[in-house]
Scaffold this active site. Structure first.
Site, PDB file in Angstrom:
ATOM      1  CG  ASP A 248      -2.102   0.914   1.052  1.00  0.00           C
ATOM      2  OD1 ASP A 248      -3.211   0.405   0.929  1.00  0.00           O
ATOM      3  OD2 ASP A 248      -1.901   2.149   1.028  1.00  0.00           O
ATOM      4  CB  ILE A 249       1.338   4.034  -2.415  1.00  0.00           C
ATOM      5  CG1 ILE A 249       1.751   3.118  -3.580  1.00  0.00           C
ATOM      6  CG2 ILE A 249       2.137   5.332  -2.465  1.00  0.00           C
ATOM      7  CD1 ILE A 249       1.503   3.704  -4.951  1.00  0.00           C
ATOM      8  CD  GLU A 292      -4.314   4.315  -1.777  1.00  0.00           C
ATOM      9  OE1 GLU A 292      -4.610   4.691  -0.631  1.00  0.00           O
ATOM     10  OE2 GLU A 292      -5.071   4.477  -2.747  1.00  0.00           O
TER      11      GLU A 292
END
Length: 373
Positions: A248-249, A292
């Site tokens: 997960d960004i 994301e």
């Protein structure tokens, strides 16, 4: 065989289609050779006097019929097996044509069959016509089969051409028609096959689009939902390791807010490219699960190997960030990593939830870190 089982490779599909068509078109053919022989024998001048030859011919054509029926088993999509099946079945077709061609010539030659010679001749015309329309997919082999069926009888008629001239000329003219139609049927079959291959290619392209994230060109959630359970079932059945990395960004919303959604899209594309450079083994499946969040499926990879590779990716991203629009953009990611365990995971959903909880722990503990499930 369902649509899902249809071979996707053009060569395999072409052979598979030819096998299917041949199987369908050959089922009843052997029966009519036997029937034609029985009619020619039973309507001869004295069937009892020809009992030995009548029974012998019946046994021969019955055996050829049985061989055809036994050779119609289902096949897979292996091109070598498909080609072998076609070669073997064409051998049966050619052997049947040879047997009938000789039988027709013998019936025309023997005076005892004078009353039923017309039956044999009409049957020969019917068999050659059926060969022309039904087996034109292999033009050279069909030509050989027609020659085996037709020419022996013509040769016998030519021996008595002064009495049989009208029939000889008529049959010769019809043979020329058959050859012309065979060429046309062959072209039509190949054109139909080419159209099917084109449709198959378009279907494969649409299927790929339905499984691919349009922005990053990674697999999408639909592909993950299809592939993940299959890989878990395979790993469970074979006892092989299977690891899952969820990424997960961090603070991605800030990138959209501060730099705009165009930069956000560019960030996702650059992140996906960085994934490809690190997780580049043939078996790894890279996917964008939504927003994301990304995932990497790693068959034949244990937890230690997966965690080491995922940590390398995290550190590289944290140290170097991403290069966007001519400048360096600082970026980090949170990761959860797990390996399928039959004692902890009842099914694919349980495995995913376990790794997903590890990802959330990584985010709750301050982000930019990897947590093993």
């Amino acid at each position: 065989m369902t649509d899902a089982d249809v071979p996707r490779h053009p060569e395999a599909f072409a052979l598979w289609r030819e096998v299917q068509d041949t199987r369908v078109r050959t089922r009843l053919g052997g029966f009519y050779y036997l029937l034609a022989w029985l009619l020619a024998w039973l309507f001869s001048a004295d069937p009892l006097a020809l009992l030995a030859s009548g029974l012998g011919g019946s046994a021969l054509f019955a055996a050829l019929l049985l061989a055809r029926q036994l050779h119609c088993a289902e096949l897979g999509d292996n091109p070598v097996q498909l080609q072998r099946w076609l070669d073997q079945h064409w051998a049966l077709l050619l052997l049947t044509a040879l047997a009938w061609g000789q039988a027709h010539a013998w019936i025309l030659y023997r005076a005892e069959f004078a009353d039923s010679a017309l039956i044999a001749t009409l049957a020969t015309i019917a068999f050659c016509t059926a060969m022309t329309f039904n087996f034109a997919m292999r033009r050279q082999r069909a030509l050989l089969a027609i020659a085996l069926l037709y020419l022996p009888g013509l040769a016998v008629l030519a021996l008595d051409w002064t009495r049989q001239l009208a029939l000889l000329v008529t049959l010769s003219c019809y043979l020329s028609y058959l050859l012309l139609v065979l060429g046309r049927s062959h072209r039509e079959y190949r054109a139909t096959l080419a159209m099917e291959l084109k449709l198959l290619e378009q279907q494969a392209r649409l299927d790929l689009l339905s499984r691919t994230d349009s922005l990053t060109q990674l697999g999408n959630r639909y592909q993950f939902n299809t592939l993940f359970p299959a890989l878990v079932a395979g790993a469970q059945r074979r006892g092989e390791p299977l690891s899952l990395v969820l990424l997960d960004i961090d603070w991605f919303k800030r990138i959209n807010d501060e730099h705009g959604h165009t930069s956000g899209d560019a960030c996702l594309q650059a992140f996906a490219e960085r994934l490809r450079k690190v997780f580049r083994r043939d078996g790894d499946a890279l996917l964008r699960l939504g927003g994301e969040e990304f995932g990497v499926l790693m068959p034949n990879t244990n937890l230690i190997q997966a965690a080491a590779l995922a940590e390398r990716f995290r550190q590289d991203l944290a140290h170097n960030g991403l290069h966007l629009n001519g400048r360096q953009l600082p970026l980090t990611a949170s990761l959860g990593v797990g390996s399928f365990d039959v004692e902890m995971d009842d099914d694919a959903d349980a495995f995913f939830r376990r790794v997903d909880r590890a990802l959330y722990r990584a985010k709750a503990q301050g982000r930019d870190r990897l947590v093993q499930a």
